[in-house]
Each structure stands twice: as structure tokens, then as C-alpha cells.
Design an enzyme around this catalytic site. Structure first.
Site, PDB file in Angstrom:
ATOM      1  N   PHE A 140      71.553  27.716  44.436  1.00 13.64           N
ATOM      2  CA  PHE A 140      70.305  28.049  45.130  1.00 13.64           C
ATOM      3  C   PHE A 140      69.158  27.500  44.302  1.00 13.64           C
ATOM      4  O   PHE A 140      68.933  27.935  43.174  1.00 13.64           O
ATOM      5  CB  PHE A 140      70.125  29.553  45.342  1.00 13.64           C
ATOM      6  N   ASP A 225      68.303  25.064  35.929  1.00  9.14           N
ATOM      7  CA  ASP A 225      67.399  25.871  36.739  1.00  9.14           C
ATOM      8  C   ASP A 225      67.504  27.301  36.216  1.00  9.14           C
ATOM      9  O   ASP A 225      68.459  28.019  36.510  1.00  9.14           O
ATOM     10  CB  ASP A 225      67.804  25.789  38.216  1.00  9.14           C
ATOM     11  N   LYS A 254      59.416  32.461  38.690  1.00  5.63           N
ATOM     12  CA  LYS A 254      59.592  33.910  38.818  1.00  5.63           C
ATOM     13  C   LYS A 254      58.869  34.701  37.715  1.00  5.63           C
ATOM     14  O   LYS A 254      57.665  34.854  37.792  1.00  5.63           O
ATOM     15  CB  LYS A 254      61.084  34.228  38.897  1.00  5.63           C
TER      16      LYS A 254
HETATM   17  C1  LIG Z   1      64.196  31.965  43.372  1.00  2.00           C
HETATM   18  C2  LIG Z   1      64.819  30.718  42.891  1.00  2.00           C
HETATM   19  C3  LIG Z   1      64.273  29.453  43.184  1.00  2.00           C
HETATM   20  C4  LIG Z   1      63.088  29.271  44.097  1.00  2.00           C
HETATM   21  O1  LIG Z   1      61.940  29.907  43.661  1.00  2.00           O
HETATM   22  P1  LIG Z   1      60.744  30.148  44.713  1.00  2.00           P
HETATM   23  O2  LIG Z   1      59.620  30.696  43.862  1.00  2.00           O
HETATM   24  O3  LIG Z   1      61.228  31.110  45.749  1.00  2.00           O
HETATM   25  O4  LIG Z   1      60.412  28.813  45.291  1.00  2.00           O
HETATM   26  C5  LIG Z   1      64.885  28.339  42.636  1.00  2.00           C
HETATM   27  N1  LIG Z   1      65.985  28.458  41.859  1.00  2.00           N
HETATM   28  C6  LIG Z   1      66.529  29.643  41.556  1.00  2.00           C
HETATM   29  C7  LIG Z   1      67.722  29.703  40.672  1.00  2.00           C
HETATM   30  C8  LIG Z   1      65.989  30.817  42.091  1.00  2.00           C
HETATM   31  O5  LIG Z   1      66.559  31.997  41.813  1.00  2.00           O
END
Ligand SMILES: *Cc1c(COP(=O)(O)O)cnc(C)c1O
Length: 399
Positions: A140, A225, A254
Site C-alpha cells: 500500500f 516506504d 503520517k
Molecule cells: C498511509 C500510507 C500511504 C499514503 O499516505 P497518504 O497520506 O494517505 O497519502 C503510503 N504508504 C503507506 C505505507 C501508508 O501507510
């Protein structure tokens, strides 16, 4: 208005792109939230780990309030007096030479992918348009077309074609598969050190170290990520720090915003970051002074309160107590630090369990139907954790 009235408004006026737990949060502090009727809950989602420092942390709120009396937005057409100190702190905290500030997590991912493609063309001489990037199934990385082009979850990508090309998908957790997928046109490998949305999938020990080795040997960039796993959530500042696996680029978001506003960034060393030159990438809001003030304070809280240590200790206790409870139906209890999941049988629908948890004052959300993630703010106290665990166990006993 009552909670049900707010829910009715949401249903009438908001696109139905979510299926929320029916609770209307109208106040929050630390690891607790209150609904429109004043009922109190423990927040065990933390806005998908964007609130690691707890709701309305006084230090972050103070920084925001102070900045709201000065200047909030300048664009990068001009300098401001908050971005520099913020990025200096971010680089010191992460151990990288430079940062590129954006807003949402998916923009950080996009920025990392653009950096890697450019780096491949300019530093490795790969023909523009031929670059490919290896990613993992179950990933994700957000919701833009580029991010869903990497997805293996039909819910995320169906009917959004045509998709962005240039991605090679391999099974998560197999370093051999990554090695075999890399060819002469590969510029990067993009991986979540723990797959959050997939249901807190922890890869085998040594996986991250092996990826680091493979990427170094092949001369391709390793990108982690850490948007969900980063900033102390897993019991380290960053999840890769459990291994010898320093990536070339980290995607951050985040909790960088301290629960106040969207703040994201990539960090990397100069040899990578220098592929960006004036005009080649940007964002109207990225690096704005309000974000600078909030982001700096958000990192200071992580540092001052040593939240990685709290997450580690409380996470060990959380998993141990759930395992000791010998719950029926629960197949696996997994996670690191305070990023945890309880996995039920494949056919199990966890939504009613989440409703039962809510009735007991615990807010958590299922992912993939049969998995419930438990990720409270890292500032949760020992007493609060004991109380919450009792409630969680009592619900899962009857699930
Ligand atoms: C939440 C998340 C994203 C996307 O972040 P947004 O602020 O919603 O665009 C990307 N990668 C990971 C692993 C995430 O948990």
C-alpha cells in the site's frame, strides 16, 4: 446534534469511499477520544499511525498556535524561517543529508519514484522511458494513479486504467524474487519494511538486510516506504533499524505531521537528491512555515519522550498478554512495537467484532475483513494499556 445525525449527513453529502465504524469523534486528547454524546474511547488506530505523539500534544499545539500568529503559507517562491530548521531536524533525526518536503504520504512516494527514475536516467544512463521499479505484492503506497498502478488489491485499482507502467511486482518477503526481478533497466526497489494496510505483515528476519545487499550489488536504489512504520511506531525510530538496511531513500508522512496536519517528505543523501533541479518537482504547500513549525515540534516530542522505547516495551507486553489469553478463533497475533494485528480465520468477518470493541470503549478497524489492527498512540500510559487490554481480551474472547 446527535451522533446518528452527523452520520446521516456524512452519508448524504460525502462520497461513499469509506465504510467507517459508526462513531462520531468530536474531541480527543492523548490516546482517548470522545463522541458527540461524550462517551469516552481508547483510540487504537491513531489515524493509521498519524497520531503517534497522541492527540493534541501540548508541545505540538503550542508550536502551531505560535506559528498561526506569524505566517502560515509563503510557497517556495520565497524562503521562510521555519522550513530550514525543520528539515535540519528531520535530517538529524533520520541520518540523511537532505529532505524534500511534501504534504501527503502518497506525494512522498511519488517524489521517491520520480527521484529514482531521474537518477536512473541521469546517473546510470538508462534510456528515459525504460526505467523499471520493483515493488511487492500486497503493498500500500497510497491512492494516486501511480500508487494504485503498483497495487495488487483489485479494490484499489479496478477500472482506474490505463495504469502507470514501469513496475515489476514480486512476492513480499522473498529477497530471491527481488534479485531475480532486477534487470539492466531497474532503477529502484520500493518496499514497506512491514506492510501496514496488508494487515501488519512482518517479513522474515534478514529480509531487509538482504534487500540492502542486493540493491548495493546491482547498483539500484533501495527505497523504504516508512509512512506508517516510521517515527517510533514499531519500537525503533524507523522499522528498518531492526536490521542493517539503511535505504537510499525513505518516504515519510503520517506522524511527521504530529496529528495536526498533513506533512510528508523524502530523505536521501545528496548524490540522489541532486537529480532535482529548480522547476523539476514541487508543491505549493510543501515546506510551508506552519508545517515547518508543526513538523519540528512533532519530531521533538518523539525525541524528548523516547517514544520508540515506549512502543517497544508496550508492544512486547501487548502481544504477550494477547497470546497468554489463548483466544479461540484468533489465528495469529503479530506485529512490532505498537503496530500490531490480530488475524482471524480467512472466512471471519471482523466488522461485528470492531463494533463490539467500540461498545467496550475501544476504537479499532479491520483490514481485509479478517484482520484487526491495534495501534494506539505511543503516549498511552501503562495503566491505560492495562485497562484497554482487559477490554480487548474480553471482547475477543467472545468473538
Ligand atoms: C498511509 C500510507 C500511504 C499514503 O499516505 P497518504 O497520506 O494517505 O497519502 C503510503 N504508504 C503507506 C505505507 C501508508 O501507510
Amino acid at each position: 446534534m446527535k451522533s446518528q445525525d452527523y452520520i446521516a449527513l456524512d452519508n448524504q453529502y460525502c462520497a461513499h469511499n469509506y465504510h467507517p465504524i459508526p462513531v462520531v469523534i468530536s474531541k480527543a486528547r492523548g490516546c482517548r477520544v470522545w463522541d458527540a454524546e461524550g462517551r469516552e474511547y481508547y483510540d487504537f488506530l491513531s489515524a493509521y499511525s498519524a497520531v503517534n505523539q497522541g492527540h493534541l500534544h501540548p508541545h505540538i499545539v503550542e508550536a502551531a498556535q505560535e506559528q498561526l500568529t506569524r505566517v502560515t503559507l509563503t510557497s517556495r517562491a520565497f524562503h521562510n524561517d521555519k522550513m530550514g530548521p525543520f528539515l535540519e531536524k528531520l535530517c538529524a533525526y533520520t541520518g540523511y543529508e537532505q529532505a524534500l518536503p511534501m504534504n501527503t504520504g502518497v506525494e512522498a512516494v511519488e517524489t521517491a519514484l520520480k527521484a529514482a527514475r531521474r537518477w536512473g536516467a541521469e546517473k546510470k544512463g538508462i534510456q528515459n522511458g525504460a526505467q523499471n521499479i520493483v515493488c511487492a505484492s500486497g503493498n500500500f503506497h497510497g491512492r494516486t494513479l501511480t500508487a494504485v498502478s503498483m497495487s495488487s488489491d483489485p479494490e484499489s485499482y479496478v477500472n482506474y486504467g490505463p495504469y502507470v507502467p514501469g513496475f515489476v511486482k514480486v512476492p513480499f518477503g522473498s529477497s530471491v524474487a527481488v534479485r531475480e526481478a532486477i534487470d539492466d533497466d531497474t532503477v529502484a526497489v520500493l518496499i514497506e519494511p512491514i506492510q501496514g494496510e496488508a494487515g501488519v505483515v512482518v517479513p522474515p528476519n534478514g529480509y531487509l538486510t538482504e534487500l540492502r545487499q542486493i540493491c548495493s550489488d546491482a547498483g539500484v536504489l533501495l527505497i523504504f516506504d516508512e509512512i506508517q512504520t516510521g517515527f517510533c511506531r514499531t519500537g525503533r525510530r524507523f522499522a528498518w533499524q531492526y536490521e542493517e538496511a539503511r535505504p537510499d531513500i525513505m518516504c515519510l508522512g503520517k506522524a511527521l505531521g504530529g496529528g495536526i496536519m498533513p506533512i510528508s517528505a523524502i530523505v536521501a543523501d545528496r548524490n540522489v537528491m541532486e537529480v532535482f533541479t529548480p522547476g523539476t518537482h514541487g508543491s505549493t504547500f510543501g515546506g510551508n512555515p506552519l508545517a515547518g513549525a508543526v513538523g519540528l515540534a512533532a519530531i521533538e516530542v518523539l525525541e524528548m519522550e523516547r517514544l520508540e522505547d515506549r512502543a517497544y516495551v508496550l508492544g512486547e507486553r501487548f502481544r504477550a498478554e494477547l497470546r497468554d489469553a489463548h483466544l479461540q478463533n484468533t489465528r495469529i497475533i503479530r506485529g512490532k512495537g505498537l503496530l500490531n494485528a490480530v488475524v482471524f480465520d480467512d472466512s471471519f468477518d471482523a466488522f461485528p467484532t470492531c463494533l463490539a470493541l467500540k461498545e467496550k470503549g475501544i476504537l479499532a478497524k479491520q483490514t481485509h475483513g479478517n484482520i484487526i489492527r491495534f495501534a494506539p498512540p505511543l503516549v498511552i500510559t501503562d495503566t491505560e494499556m492495562r485497562d484497554a487490554l482487559e477490554r480487548i481480551i474480553s471482547v475477543l474472547r467472545t468473538a
